[in-house]
Motif scaffolding. Structure first.
Motif, PDB file in Angstrom:
ATOM      1  N   PHE A  22      45.689  31.465 -17.427  1.00 44.44           N
ATOM      2  CA  PHE A  22      44.236  31.539 -17.380  1.00 44.44           C
ATOM      3  C   PHE A  22      43.799  32.917 -16.896  1.00 44.44           C
ATOM      4  O   PHE A  22      44.602  33.711 -16.444  1.00 44.44           O
ATOM      5  CB  PHE A  22      43.680  30.465 -16.433  1.00 44.44           C
ATOM      6  CG  PHE A  22      44.061  29.076 -16.831  1.00 44.44           C
ATOM      7  CD1 PHE A  22      43.236  28.336 -17.645  1.00 44.44           C
ATOM      8  CD2 PHE A  22      45.251  28.524 -16.406  1.00 44.44           C
ATOM      9  CE1 PHE A  22      43.581  27.047 -18.027  1.00 44.44           C
ATOM     10  CE2 PHE A  22      45.607  27.241 -16.780  1.00 44.44           C
ATOM     11  CZ  PHE A  22      44.767  26.502 -17.592  1.00 44.44           C
ATOM     12  N   GLY A  23      42.485  33.180 -16.982  1.00 41.27           N
ATOM     13  CA  GLY A  23      41.963  34.456 -16.522  1.00 41.27           C
ATOM     14  C   GLY A  23      41.682  34.418 -15.034  1.00 41.27           C
ATOM     15  O   GLY A  23      42.000  33.465 -14.347  1.00 41.27           O
ATOM     16  N   HIS A  24      41.083  35.494 -14.498  1.00 45.78           N
ATOM     17  CA  HIS A  24      40.778  35.537 -13.071  1.00 45.78           C
ATOM     18  C   HIS A  24      39.908  34.350 -12.663  1.00 45.78           C
ATOM     19  O   HIS A  24      38.919  34.036 -13.309  1.00 45.78           O
ATOM     20  CB  HIS A  24      40.013  36.823 -12.747  1.00 45.78           C
ATOM     21  CG  HIS A  24      40.860  38.051 -12.845  1.00 45.78           C
ATOM     22  ND1 HIS A  24      41.148  38.664 -14.038  1.00 45.78           N
ATOM     23  CD2 HIS A  24      41.469  38.781 -11.895  1.00 45.78           C
ATOM     24  CE1 HIS A  24      41.897  39.735 -13.805  1.00 45.78           C
ATOM     25  NE2 HIS A  24      42.103  39.825 -12.516  1.00 45.78           N
ATOM     26  N   ALA A  25      40.291  33.704 -11.565  1.00 45.40           N
ATOM     27  CA  ALA A  25      39.468  32.625 -11.018  1.00 45.40           C
ATOM     28  C   ALA A  25      38.302  33.229 -10.253  1.00 45.40           C
ATOM     29  O   ALA A  25      38.328  34.387  -9.838  1.00 45.40           O
ATOM     30  CB  ALA A  25      40.316  31.755 -10.096  1.00 45.40           C
ATOM     31  N   SER A  26      37.268  32.423 -10.045  1.00 46.33           N
ATOM     32  CA  SER A  26      36.139  32.832  -9.213  1.00 46.33           C
ATOM     33  C   SER A  26      35.638  31.607  -8.462  1.00 46.33           C
ATOM     34  O   SER A  26      35.897  30.469  -8.853  1.00 46.33           O
ATOM     35  CB  SER A  26      35.009  33.436 -10.059  1.00 46.33           C
ATOM     36  OG  SER A  26      34.546  32.491 -11.019  1.00 46.33           O
ATOM     37  N   ILE A  27      34.919  31.829  -7.378  1.00 47.91           N
ATOM     38  CA  ILE A  27      34.442  30.725  -6.549  1.00 47.91           C
ATOM     39  C   ILE A  27      33.325  29.971  -7.263  1.00 47.91           C
ATOM     40  O   ILE A  27      32.368  30.575  -7.750  1.00 47.91           O
ATOM     41  CB  ILE A  27      33.942  31.240  -5.193  1.00 47.91           C
ATOM     42  CG1 ILE A  27      35.118  31.738  -4.347  1.00 47.91           C
ATOM     43  CG2 ILE A  27      33.212  30.143  -4.440  1.00 47.91           C
ATOM     44  CD1 ILE A  27      34.718  32.245  -2.982  1.00 47.91           C
ATOM     45  N   GLN A  48      36.174  25.945  -3.557  1.00 54.21           N
ATOM     46  CA  GLN A  48      36.538  25.474  -4.894  1.00 54.21           C
ATOM     47  C   GLN A  48      36.406  26.615  -5.895  1.00 54.21           C
ATOM     48  O   GLN A  48      35.406  27.336  -5.915  1.00 54.21           O
ATOM     49  CB  GLN A  48      35.652  24.307  -5.324  1.00 54.21           C
ATOM     50  CG  GLN A  48      36.065  23.704  -6.664  1.00 54.21           C
ATOM     51  CD  GLN A  48      35.212  22.521  -7.041  1.00 54.21           C
ATOM     52  OE1 GLN A  48      34.078  22.428  -6.608  1.00 54.21           O
ATOM     53  NE2 GLN A  48      35.742  21.625  -7.866  1.00 54.21           N
ATOM     54  N   PHE A  49      37.422  26.766  -6.757  1.00 49.57           N
ATOM     55  CA  PHE A  49      37.470  27.855  -7.729  1.00 49.57           C
ATOM     56  C   PHE A  49      37.231  27.337  -9.143  1.00 49.57           C
ATOM     57  O   PHE A  49      37.259  26.124  -9.395  1.00 49.57           O
ATOM     58  CB  PHE A  49      38.816  28.579  -7.639  1.00 49.57           C
ATOM     59  CG  PHE A  49      39.034  29.254  -6.313  1.00 49.57           C
ATOM     60  CD1 PHE A  49      38.644  30.572  -6.112  1.00 49.57           C
ATOM     61  CD2 PHE A  49      39.599  28.571  -5.246  1.00 49.57           C
ATOM     62  CE1 PHE A  49      38.815  31.194  -4.889  1.00 49.57           C
ATOM     63  CE2 PHE A  49      39.785  29.181  -4.018  1.00 49.57           C
ATOM     64  CZ  PHE A  49      39.387  30.497  -3.840  1.00 49.57           C
ATOM     65  N   SER A  50      37.006  28.261 -10.056  1.00 43.44           N
ATOM     66  CA  SER A  50      36.663  27.916 -11.431  1.00 43.44           C
ATOM     67  C   SER A  50      37.849  27.412 -12.234  1.00 43.44           C
ATOM     68  O   SER A  50      37.696  27.014 -13.381  1.00 43.44           O
ATOM     69  CB  SER A  50      36.053  29.140 -12.142  1.00 43.44           C
ATOM     70  OG  SER A  50      36.966  30.227 -12.125  1.00 43.44           O
ATOM     71  N   GLU A 130      32.159  38.737   0.018  1.00 45.94           N
ATOM     72  CA  GLU A 130      32.865  39.503  -1.001  1.00 45.94           C
ATOM     73  C   GLU A 130      33.761  38.592  -1.825  1.00 45.94           C
ATOM     74  O   GLU A 130      34.213  37.547  -1.365  1.00 45.94           O
ATOM     75  CB  GLU A 130      33.736  40.592  -0.353  1.00 45.94           C
ATOM     76  CG  GLU A 130      32.948  41.641   0.420  1.00 45.94           C
ATOM     77  CD  GLU A 130      33.871  42.656   1.074  1.00 45.94           C
ATOM     78  OE1 GLU A 130      35.094  42.412   1.085  1.00 45.94           O
ATOM     79  OE2 GLU A 130      33.385  43.678   1.570  1.00 45.94           O
ATOM     80  N   GLU A 131      34.023  39.029  -3.058  1.00 42.26           N
ATOM     81  CA  GLU A 131      34.983  38.363  -3.932  1.00 42.26           C
ATOM     82  C   GLU A 131      35.427  39.386  -4.959  1.00 42.26           C
ATOM     83  O   GLU A 131      34.626  39.866  -5.760  1.00 42.26           O
ATOM     84  CB  GLU A 131      34.346  37.161  -4.621  1.00 42.26           C
ATOM     85  CG  GLU A 131      35.286  36.444  -5.584  1.00 42.26           C
ATOM     86  CD  GLU A 131      34.597  35.302  -6.307  1.00 42.26           C
ATOM     87  OE1 GLU A 131      35.104  34.912  -7.378  1.00 42.26           O
ATOM     88  OE2 GLU A 131      33.557  34.817  -5.833  1.00 42.26           O
ATOM     89  N   HIS A 132      36.683  39.770  -4.918  1.00 39.00           N
ATOM     90  CA  HIS A 132      37.145  40.770  -5.878  1.00 39.00           C
ATOM     91  C   HIS A 132      38.627  40.577  -6.170  1.00 39.00           C
ATOM     92  O   HIS A 132      39.371  39.992  -5.386  1.00 39.00           O
ATOM     93  CB  HIS A 132      36.887  42.189  -5.365  1.00 39.00           C
ATOM     94  CG  HIS A 132      37.527  42.495  -4.051  1.00 39.00           C
ATOM     95  ND1 HIS A 132      38.810  42.954  -3.933  1.00 39.00           N
ATOM     96  CD2 HIS A 132      37.059  42.367  -2.783  1.00 39.00           C
ATOM     97  CE1 HIS A 132      39.101  43.125  -2.649  1.00 39.00           C
ATOM     98  NE2 HIS A 132      38.066  42.767  -1.931  1.00 39.00           N
TER      99      HIS A 132
END
Length: 542
Positions: A22-27, A48-50, A130-132
């Motif tokens: 999968f691609g990058h997860a995000s919150i 919880q992430f995507s 932050e989220e990176h």
């Protein structure tokens, strides 16, 4: 024809393998939420992430504003959620949660979530969450570029003997060609074998001194989705070695060449199964397009490399100078015809991928991914110009191709380097930028929604209402906006907007997760006339 059917069936079998990347997860959501003010402490911390995240190489910690660590316990991953409980009580104040996880495809992401408990002299909304995903390391870029280059070199050599020099005689197979193929295979093997310790450095966030640590290697092979793809690559690599050995024994027999071509294609499919391709709506189509993009680029670039290195030593020594010249230009003309097809496939597959990963003009111009993509497009355009020049020269049969071919190939190398970067940086979806959309109601009223900066955190929500005569509304009794995330059922957020200017209503709201949001606008005039419009927007996470 049967051989080509075999090729098609083999590649199709790889496409229907279980998809594990999968691609990058995000919150999507968190408890506490960023900048939230709490009167009571929730039972546990949860983020919880995507998408599903790896059960290994994660971390979760909490600190006070002064830097004192607050002990946590039972830190664990459950599917798409990272959670923990508090091991002791703590005082009122501002706190920061620091987290780090690894997406299913192996991309690590980390960030912070500030929140406030009770009363504090420093409001939590003065802190920025932050989220990176970070930037790929030099070693990661080098190994990725090496793999792409060796894909091109091997594919180009096989294509040269399969389609340009059909049924080559022993005199046309030079020692240079043999060394070239072995060197290409060696480089490909190195890039694939080293991808395992490289994975350790990425997931465990350690240097190369610890990359061969048995505990880390075991955890990567047992607890990550990377294992499946890597083990398939190792099997294919061994099979490719056997096929290349058969090429020498059978004097470049077509079956051996075709078998090697199928195996190198299968390795490209494995590459397409890792990365951003799975962060799309139509995953199998995205994988197919990514494979076609890599294959067409490899054939174009590899074909150029074969013309530069292999072709000068592929003449039958018994040919006259006139026959050698005829042979040379026949190869150039054949490759030029094929190159037109490669370029068409390259452009179509590239455009598809771009539209999947770059949602807005803002994201194209203002994100690392978008800027790299623009650089790649610019270099591709120059490379296409050289290709057109060589196509024209091939028809005229004037001077042999020389420096200009080298320049075209050098541009291709730079493009491969950029492709390696694009594979490992966060897509432009992470920052779609401010959004402004307009919808017309059944009564031809115009409703314009603006969300700025359109990312996780505090956002300015603005609605402009214009009636069917083109005049701003002045008799709005109330205006409400209902926001609902579409990626996760976490409930609605209802906002009441205040009129700031004639027909323009504004408020500020906290958006706690990235992804698609449905926004419903409902206006009511003093005469009880309803104005309703629905919008869907993409919220970024950076």
């Amino acid at each position: 024809m049967k051989n080509y059917i075999w090729l098609f069936v083999s590649l199709l079998a790889l496409f229907i393998l279980p998809v594990t990347a999968f691609g990058h997860a995000s919150i999507l959501s968190s408890n506490p939420s960023p900048n939230e003010s709490l009167d009571t402490i929730p039972e546990k911390i949860s983020i919880q992430f995507s998408e599903t995240i790896q059960s290994s190489f994660h971390s979760l910690a909490m600190y006070s504003k002064e830097g004192k660590e607050i002990p946590l316990q039972d830190i664990q991953v459950s599917g798409d959620t990272l959670e923990a409980t508090w091991s002791s009580s703590f005082d009122e104040g501002v706190y920061i949660i620091k987290w780090r996880v690894v997406s299913s495809d192996g991309h690590p992401i980390k960030g912070t979530i500030p929140f406030q408990y009770g009363e504090s002299n420093i409001p939590s909304d003065q802190l920025i969450g932050e989220e990176h995903a970070g930037f790929p390391s030099t070693t990661q870029i080098v190994l990725q570029s090496l793999q792409y280059l060796c894909f091109a070199a091997l594919t180009g050599a096989l294509f040269f003997y399969l389609s340009l020099v059909k049924r080559p005689t022993p005199d046309q197979i030079s020692n240079r060609a043999r060394r070239y193929i072995w060197l290409s295979y060696t480089g490909l093997a190195i890039s694939i074998l080293l991808s395992l310790p490289l994975k350790v450095t990425i997931d465990a966030d350690v240097g190369w001194w610890h990359a061969f640590n048995g505990i880390y290697l075991k955890e990567v092979l047992q607890s990550t989705q990377f294992r499946n793809i890597w083990m398939i690559e190792i099997v294919l690599l061994i099979a490719l070695l056997v096929a290349i050995l058969a090429i020498w024994r059978n004097y470049f027999n077509k079956v051996s060449l075709l078998t090697s071509f199928i195996l190198i294609s299968a390795l490209m499919v494995c590459k397409a199964l890792i990365g951003h391709t799975m962060d799309t709506t139509h995953q199998y189509l995205a994988v197919s397009m990514d494979f076609l993009h890599v294959m067409s680029m490899a054939l174009w670039l590899g074909g150029l490399l074969a013309i530069l290195i292999i072709l000068p030593k592929s003449y039958n020594p018994k040919l006259t100078d006139v026959d050698k010249k005829t042979f040379y230009w026949s190869i150039i003309q054949k490759f030029s015809s094929w190159a037109v097809l490669f370029v068409i496939v390259l452009i179509v597959s590239g455009l598809y991928s771009s539209f999947q990963h770059v949602p807005t003009l803002h994201s194209l111009l203002n994100t690392t991914y978008g800027q790299l993509l623009l650089g790649k497009i610019g270099l591709m355009s120059i490379m296409l110009g050289f290709g057109a020049f060589h196509l024209l020269r091939g028809k005229r049969k004037t001077k042999k191709l020389g420096l200009s071919t080298g320049i075209e190939f050098s541009l291709g190398i730079i493009i491969l380097l950029i492709a390696a970067l694009l594979t490992n940086v966060q897509t432009a979806k992470s920052s779609p930028g401010p959004v402004e959309k307009t919808e017309m109601t059944e009564n031809n009223d115009q409703v314009t929604l603006s969300v700025t900066p359109n990312e996780i955190g505090e956002n300015l929500i603005q609605v402009e209402l214009i009636n069917n005569e083109g005049i701003p509304y002045t008799d709005i009794e109330q205006l409400t906006v209902v926001m609902e995330p579409l990626d996760e059922d976490t409930g609605e957020v209802k906002l009441h907007l205040q009129e700031e200017e004639k027909g323009i209503f504004k408020t500020k709201s906290l958006i706690t997760m990235s992804g698609k949001w449905k926004i419903q606008v409902h206006g009511l005039t003093k005469e009880l006339h309803s104005i309703d419009a629905d919008f869907v927007i993409l919220v970024g996470n950076s």
